[in-house]
Design a protein around this motif. Structure first.
Motif, mmCIF file in Angstrom:
data_model
loop_
_atom_site.group_PDB
_atom_site.id
_atom_site.type_symbol
_atom_site.label_atom_id
_atom_site.label_comp_id
_atom_site.label_asym_id
_atom_site.label_seq_id
_atom_site.Cartn_x
_atom_site.Cartn_y
_atom_site.Cartn_z
ATOM 1 N N TYR A 176 -5.723 5.276 -0.222
ATOM 2 C CA TYR A 176 -4.433 4.697 -0.570
ATOM 3 C C TYR A 176 -4.577 3.907 -1.865
ATOM 4 O O TYR A 176 -5.686 3.615 -2.320
ATOM 5 C CB TYR A 176 -3.880 3.813 0.559
ATOM 6 N N LYS B 170 0.833 -1.193 0.000
ATOM 7 C CA LYS B 170 0.000 0.000 0.000
ATOM 8 C C LYS B 170 0.869 1.245 0.000
ATOM 9 O O LYS B 170 1.906 1.282 0.650
ATOM 10 C CB LYS B 170 -0.884 0.040 1.251
ATOM 11 N N VAL B 171 0.365 2.262 -0.723
ATOM 12 C CA VAL B 171 0.998 3.571 -0.695
ATOM 13 C C VAL B 171 -0.110 4.556 -0.368
ATOM 14 O O VAL B 171 -1.078 4.686 -1.122
ATOM 15 C CB VAL B 171 1.663 3.913 -2.046
ATOM 16 N N THR B 172 0.018 5.227 0.780
ATOM 17 C CA THR B 172 -1.054 6.097 1.239
ATOM 18 C C THR B 172 -1.027 7.447 0.539
ATOM 19 O O THR B 172 0.020 7.934 0.131
ATOM 20 C CB THR B 172 -0.973 6.321 2.761
ATOM 21 N N ASP B 173 -2.217 8.014 0.428
ATOM 22 C CA ASP B 173 -2.354 9.365 -0.123
ATOM 23 C C ASP B 173 -2.666 10.301 1.034
ATOM 24 O O ASP B 173 -1.785 10.931 1.583
ATOM 25 C CB ASP B 173 -3.439 9.413 -1.191
ATOM 26 N N TRP C 277 -7.372 1.629 -6.161
ATOM 27 C CA TRP C 277 -7.716 2.645 -5.165
ATOM 28 C C TRP C 277 -8.575 2.029 -4.078
ATOM 29 O O TRP C 277 -9.526 1.314 -4.359
ATOM 30 C CB TRP C 277 -8.494 3.789 -5.810
ATOM 31 N N GLU D 187 -3.303 0.372 -3.684
ATOM 32 C CA GLU D 187 -2.724 -0.937 -3.409
ATOM 33 C C GLU D 187 -2.121 -1.457 -4.712
ATOM 34 O O GLU D 187 -2.818 -1.576 -5.720
ATOM 35 C CB GLU D 187 -3.813 -1.887 -2.907
#
Length: 188
Positions: free
Chosen positions: A27, A19-22, A38, A29
């Motif tokens: 985030y 995961k990369v968070t916003d 998303w 995935e």
């Protein structure tokens, strides 16, 4: 640090999903196949839930943020965005099955066959449906406009079948006035 389109495009797949968070629960995935999905994470009643928004680049960063904003508003008004999304999907599937032809066949089955109408009456009703189906059979029953029905009737009248056209109009009226069943609401 909030995501950018450049950073999103640069994300590469790994052996396991990551995961990369916003921001504020949103985030992306990244799956081992390279898909970028998303997700929006939120809590209701102490339980953590997630809403699937869509895939990048089909859903842009701006669109995903807008969807997350709407989901936050739903949560703030004590709703569950994932449940609302499920309800919309079920409603859309139900309404897509409510074409004129499907409702007319149900009408013939329930109102004519089960009520013991004569075989000739049922045959005529199916004949009327066959005459109307090419023009309006695949249209959703609640989207048919009154001006759409006369077109197939005028073709019948042009061939001299005035009485058939009149009875087709009557049949179309009975079908369109039939109450359409409401979709079943999913249990919480």
């Amino acid at each position: 640090m909030p995501l950018t389109d450049t950073r999103l495009r640069a994300l590469k797949p790994k052996d396991k999903p990551y995961k990369v968070t916003d921001e504020r629960g949103l985030y992306v995935e990244v799956t081992p196949t390279g898909s970028k999905l998303w997700r929006f994470r939120y809590r209701i009643g102490g339980a953590q839930k997630k809403l699937c928004i869509g895939s990048y680049p089909d859903i842009s960063l701006t669109q995903a943020r807008g969807a997350a904003y709407e989901a936050r508003r739903t949560v703030a008004s004590e709703g569950d965005p994932a449940f609302e999304k499920r309800k919309r999907k079920i409603r859309a599937e139900f309404l897509s099955a409510q074409t004129f032809e499907a409702v007319a066949r149900e009408y013939i089955e329930q109102m004519m066959v089960q009520n013991g109408r004569a075989d000739g009456t049922i045959v005529k009703a199916n004949y009327f449906l066959d005459k109307l189906a090419p023009a309006i059979g695949n249209r959703l029953i609640n989207e048919i406009e009154p001006f759409e029905v006369p077109a197939p009737l005028k073709r019948l009248e042009a061939t001299g079948k005035h009485e058939t056209a009149k009875k087709c109009r009557s049949f179309a009226g009975r079908v369109s006035q039939r109450p359409v069943a409401k979709p079943i609401q999913p249990a919480c």
